[in-house]
Scaffold this active site. Structure first.
Site, short mmCIF file in Angstrom:
data_model
loop_
_atom_site.label_atom_id
_atom_site.label_comp_id
_atom_site.label_asym_id
_atom_site.label_seq_id
_atom_site.Cartn_x
_atom_site.Cartn_y
_atom_site.Cartn_z
N HIS A 18 -5.06 3.23 -6.46
CA HIS A 18 -3.74 3.88 -6.53
C HIS A 18 -3.86 5.40 -6.46
O HIS A 18 -3.06 6.07 -5.83
CB HIS A 18 -3.02 3.45 -7.82
CG HIS A 18 -2.61 2.02 -7.82
ND1 HIS A 18 -1.30 1.60 -7.86
CD2 HIS A 18 -3.35 0.88 -7.75
CE1 HIS A 18 -1.25 0.27 -7.82
NE2 HIS A 18 -2.49 -0.18 -7.75
N ASP A 106 3.67 6.61 -8.82
CA ASP A 106 3.25 5.26 -8.43
C ASP A 106 4.29 4.21 -8.84
O ASP A 106 5.02 4.40 -9.83
CB ASP A 106 1.92 4.94 -9.13
CG ASP A 106 1.26 3.69 -8.59
OD1 ASP A 106 0.39 3.80 -7.72
OD2 ASP A 106 1.66 2.59 -9.05
N HIS A 353 -11.23 -8.41 0.08
CA HIS A 353 -10.25 -9.05 -0.81
C HIS A 353 -8.83 -8.68 -0.39
O HIS A 353 -7.86 -9.11 -0.98
CB HIS A 353 -10.51 -8.65 -2.26
CG HIS A 353 -10.18 -7.21 -2.56
ND1 HIS A 353 -10.49 -6.16 -1.71
CD2 HIS A 353 -9.55 -6.64 -3.61
CE1 HIS A 353 -10.06 -5.02 -2.23
NE2 HIS A 353 -9.49 -5.28 -3.37
N ASN A 357 -5.80 -0.46 0.50
CA ASN A 357 -6.63 0.63 1.04
C ASN A 357 -7.74 0.07 1.94
O ASN A 357 -7.98 0.58 3.03
CB ASN A 357 -7.27 1.43 -0.09
CG ASN A 357 -6.25 2.13 -0.95
OD1 ASN A 357 -5.64 3.10 -0.55
ND2 ASN A 357 -6.01 1.61 -2.15
N ALA A 376 -2.83 -9.88 -7.08
CA ALA A 376 -1.91 -8.76 -6.81
C ALA A 376 -1.21 -8.97 -5.47
O ALA A 376 -0.69 -10.04 -5.21
CB ALA A 376 -2.69 -7.43 -6.85
#
Ligand code: AWU
Length: 459
Positions: A18, A106, A353, A357, A376
């Site tokens: 993040h 964020d 995964h 990013n 997530a």
């Protein structure tokens, strides 16, 4: 030249996936004469070199503390930052010589909606995930789709109002949404995401051509056009050497590039599960067996669990494995210089995964991706890559569907040929680089964002 007056507070969530992209974004913003103050914690200070630019300042805030070790760490971090950072930022902003024009924070820091109101400035959401993933989050937390059969983890949750009407088995839905053990924590997360829906604008680390239907969908959901796709925000020209990005590399770049230089073009498979995922013993055993049996040259990067995870089942790499593959396998136990590895001509495939990013870095590198999402937004990112963009091949899904070793061997071996995914990977690489080059869509979106921020100052 007049001193720039627009002053943006940039407030990342303090984890690698993040904070790295938001800092990269701030480096792009100051090139357009925006003053930025980045709110950091001591453990992240190293991510911004001192005296980087007179336009880029930092305010260091207390590191999150975790008095209740049983509380969900993400929830505890958000709560700590809300309780302990809020008053400090308010006080700092009120006496700062250059009052803030806006705050960009964020999407996990939805409570900054209240801080922005107190400062009487607009709040922008920074999404380190893509527009597809945020569309799912918005729909989850606003519409609260229910699992009709809570005892069946495979019961399907569908999103008919989203482009391509995606659907998932319940077990792939964000655990933050599924886990209602602590009602107060769940309610807090919901409030955060409802604040995000009310934000003045949303800035994505993505590019329009990657997910156009989802950008249109978000604008419709928010009811305005203040949605900007400014990515991939990579340090291609902001002066940060790729090897310095994130944490310190466990292995020297010289050792890495020397190893890669000896390999043929597009002949190496790079394997990495981001900064936060630890494979279980069963997953690690299947992965290392498949890498060994596949016969490919590979770089395997795995995180080393810290003392917090002594109770967890974290897979270990056996010394026997390292010895048996020493001619063609490079194992990194710690932090890899991911951009250096992906940018090397020898790397042809990336078993990932699907953290956002890593997805963007894989796309910019033109490699074929093998998807093994773990949680997530990663199932959504994998769906985008495999089903919608055709640039990736599914290798596995979480720890619910650990693949048979021979199936994974087939996927790994098949990833290095001249496949339809490789053709798509080269097309999307060109699209991603096109977006961030001069006059590219992401540069134009950044200019449009800066124009709106500058107009705020004059209001
Ligand atoms: P990435 O997004 O790939 O994964 P996570 O670290 O898991 O971060 C959100 O960030 C994702 O959408 C979520 O799914 C969640 C989270 N890196 C490196 O350079 N070396 C390493 O050894 C490991 C990682 C870098 C990598 C990337 C970042 C990881 C936004 O996954 O290059 O930039 O760390 O971010």
């Amino acid at each position: 030249m007049s001193i720039p007056q627009t002053h943006l507070i940039a407030y990342p969530f303090p984890t690698s996936g993040h904070i790295i992209p938001l800092i990269d974004l701030t480096k792009n913003l100051i090139t357009r004469n925006i003053n930025v103050t980045v709110l950091l914690t001591p453990s992240n200070q190293h991510l911004l070199p001192p005296n980087y630019s007179p336009l880029l300042q930092t305010l260091v805030l207390p590191s999150p503390q975790f008095p209740n070790p049983n509380q969900n760490r993400l929830i505890a971090t958000i709560t700590f930052m809300h309780q302990h950072h809020y008053p400090i930022i308010l006080q700092w902003a009120r006496v700062h010589h250059l009052p803030p024009s806006a705050i960009i924070s964020d999407f996990f820091l939805g409570w900054t909606h209240l801080l922005a109101r107190d400062l009487d400035v607009p709040r922008l959401v920074f999404s380190p995930s893509g527009a597809f993933a945020l569309s799912i989050s918005f729909s989850l937390w606003r519409d609260l789709p229910q699992n009709d059969n809570p005892d069946d983890p495979n019961s399907v949750v569908s999103f008919p109002n989203l482009p391509n009407s995606p659907f998932y088995p319940w077990w792939q839905i964000s655990h933050l949404f599924r886990d209602k053990k602590v009602e107060q924590d769940w309610e807090m997360m919901r409030t955060m995401f409802l604040f995000n829906l009310d934000a003045w604008g949303v800035v994505f680390n993505s590019f329009i051509d990657l997910e156009p239907a989802y950008f249109d969908h978000i604008k419709k959901e928010l009811g305005h056009e203040r949605v900007w796709a400014v990515g991939p925000v990579l340090p291609l020209d902001s002066g940060t050497e790729p090897e310095e990005r994130g944490e310190a590399s466990t292995v020297s770049c010289l050792e890495l590039t020397t190893w890669l230089d000896k390999r043929e073009d597009r002949s190496v498979v790079y394997v990495c599960f981001g900064s936060r995922t630890f494979l279980t013993t069963a997953e690690m055993d299947v992965l290392t067996s498949a890498l060994e049996l596949s016969g490919v040259h590979f770089i395997l990067s795995v995180r080393v669990p810290d003392e917090r995870r002594v109770e967890e089942d974290c897979g270990k790499i056996s010394s026997g494995f390292i010895e048996r593959v020493r001619e063609r396998g490079f194992v990194i136990q710690g932090w890899a210089s991911q951009l250096v590895i992906l940018g090397h001509r020898a790397v042809g495939a990336f078993l990932t995964h699907c953290g956002w990013n890593s997805v963007l870095e894989g796309l910019v590198s033109g490699v074929v991706m093998l998807t093994w999402p773990m949680g997530a937004d990663q199932y959504t990112n994998a769906k985008l890559l495999v089903d919608q963009l055709g640039v990736a091949v599914q290798a596995a899904e979480g720890d619910e569907k650990i693949p048979e070793i021979n199936d994974l061997v087939k996927v790994i071996k098949g990833s290095l040929g001249r496949t339809k995914e490789r053709v798509r990977a080269e097309e999307l690489r060109d699209a991603a680089l096109g977006a961030i080059k001069e006059n590219g869509s992401s540069q134009k979106q950044l200019d449009a964002l800066v124009k709106e921020l500058n107009e705020l100052k004059n209001d």
